[in-house]
Design a protein around this motif. Structure first.
Motif, short mmCIF file in Angstrom:
data_model
loop_
_atom_site.label_atom_id
_atom_site.label_comp_id
_atom_site.label_asym_id
_atom_site.label_seq_id
_atom_site.Cartn_x
_atom_site.Cartn_y
_atom_site.Cartn_z
N PRO A 120 85.09 -34.85 77.36
CA PRO A 120 85.00 -36.30 77.38
C PRO A 120 85.27 -36.82 78.79
O PRO A 120 86.07 -36.23 79.53
CB PRO A 120 86.10 -36.75 76.41
N LEU A 121 84.64 -37.92 79.17
CA LEU A 121 84.94 -38.52 80.47
C LEU A 121 86.29 -39.22 80.46
O LEU A 121 86.90 -39.42 81.51
CB LEU A 121 83.83 -39.51 80.86
N ASN A 122 86.75 -39.60 79.27
CA ASN A 122 88.08 -40.18 79.11
C ASN A 122 89.10 -39.05 79.14
O ASN A 122 89.12 -38.21 78.23
CB ASN A 122 88.17 -40.95 77.79
N SER B 252 81.44 -43.30 83.96
CA SER B 252 81.95 -43.90 82.73
C SER B 252 80.81 -44.49 81.94
O SER B 252 79.91 -45.13 82.49
CB SER B 252 82.97 -44.99 83.07
N MET C 202 83.93 -41.57 76.20
CA MET C 202 83.19 -41.39 77.45
C MET C 202 83.43 -42.54 78.42
O MET C 202 82.69 -42.74 79.36
CB MET C 202 81.71 -41.24 77.15
N SER C 203 84.51 -43.28 78.17
CA SER C 203 84.87 -44.39 79.05
C SER C 203 86.03 -43.97 79.94
O SER C 203 87.03 -43.44 79.46
CB SER C 203 85.28 -45.61 78.21
N LYS D 108 89.08 -31.40 75.95
CA LYS D 108 87.73 -30.82 75.98
C LYS D 108 87.60 -29.79 74.87
O LYS D 108 88.60 -29.27 74.37
CB LYS D 108 87.45 -30.21 77.35
N ARG E 101 79.09 -35.81 75.20
CA ARG E 101 80.08 -35.21 76.09
C ARG E 101 79.41 -34.77 77.40
O ARG E 101 78.18 -34.74 77.51
CB ARG E 101 80.74 -33.98 75.45
N GLN E 102 80.22 -34.38 78.35
CA GLN E 102 79.72 -33.76 79.58
C GLN E 102 79.85 -32.26 79.44
O GLN E 102 80.92 -31.74 79.08
CB GLN E 102 80.51 -34.23 80.80
N LEU F 261 75.39 -34.87 81.26
CA LEU F 261 75.87 -35.54 80.05
C LEU F 261 74.89 -35.21 78.93
O LEU F 261 73.68 -35.36 79.09
CB LEU F 261 75.95 -37.05 80.27
#
Length: 220
Positions: free
Chosen positions: A193-195, A147, A140-141, A200, A180-181, A167
């Motif tokens: 994931p935000l990364n 982030s 999630m970074s 997904k 996760r989002q 989130l």
């Protein structure tokens, strides 16, 4: 104090309780409860917590913090004109905070512990049995946009409805809880994931949302 009053009034309505019934539960007079809810008197901190427990909210713990205001100008802005005697003192204000347990990820896969040694406080008044989690890994970074990096604490509220863009903490059958989002694309829902270097995950019919992330902050 205003937040506590609003919360108590809301719970009284939800439970269909009267001020008299609340007074009986906490061992005070109805008049005393009336003064608290009108804001004409302030109960002691242990009584405020006793009221929350009586209303079925043992997960909420109220604390009082002293927030020093160190200059005359700041005191005037906060409290209006002050006399010479008041100027010699350090002004303070009372803040209401709620404490929620800090859970380990493994604890999400079993019954919630009745008590938690580690808690973290916030001014957020949860709608459900909220809890904190510490972020592990870099899923999630992100280098741009939202982030939530490793070691940050996130506050999860199971009482907040999940919707695309939120989130969330979720799990599907046979998987551990994950952060996760929740997103929607072409009529399908995914856990993203935000990364961007991670894929997904398509949401199945057995998706369980454990809560929505409502706060985050770094390590003290």
């Amino acid at each position: 104090m205003d937040k506590w009053i609003a919360l108590v009034k809301q719970k009284l309505r939800e439970l269909g309780l009267s001020q008299e019934q609340l007074a009986e539960r906490v061992g005070v007079t109805q008049g005393g409860v009336g003064h608290w809810l009108r804001g004409t008197r302030t109960p002691k901190i242990d009584m405020m917590n006793k009221v929350l427990v009586a209303l079925g909210m043992p997960h909420l713990q109220v604390t009082l913090q002293i927030a020093p205001v160190t200059t005359i100008a700041e005191r005037s802005a906060q409290y209006g004109p002050t006399g010479a005697e008041a100027e010699d003192d350090i002004a303070s204000q009372y803040l209401l905070c709620f404490q929620y347990p800090v859970l380990a990820w493994a604890e999400l896969d079993g019954p919630r512990p009745a008590t938690s040694i580690v808690t973290e406080q916030t001014d957020y008044c949860a709608q459900g049995l909220a809890f904190w989690l510490r972020i592990e890994g870099d899923l999630m970074s992100a280098t741009t946009g939202p982030s939530v990096p490793e070691n940050m604490l996130i506050l999860v509220d199971p009482g907040v409805p999940a919707a695309p863009g939120k989130l969330v903490i979720a799990r599907q059958q046979g998987t551990a809880a994950m952060f996760r989002q929740l997103v929607e694309d072409g009529g399908q829902r995914y856990l993203r994931p935000l990364n961007p270097t991670y894929p997904k995950l398509l949401c199945g019919h057995d998706l369980e949302i454990l809560g929505v992330v409502v706060r985050s902050h770094g390590v003290h």
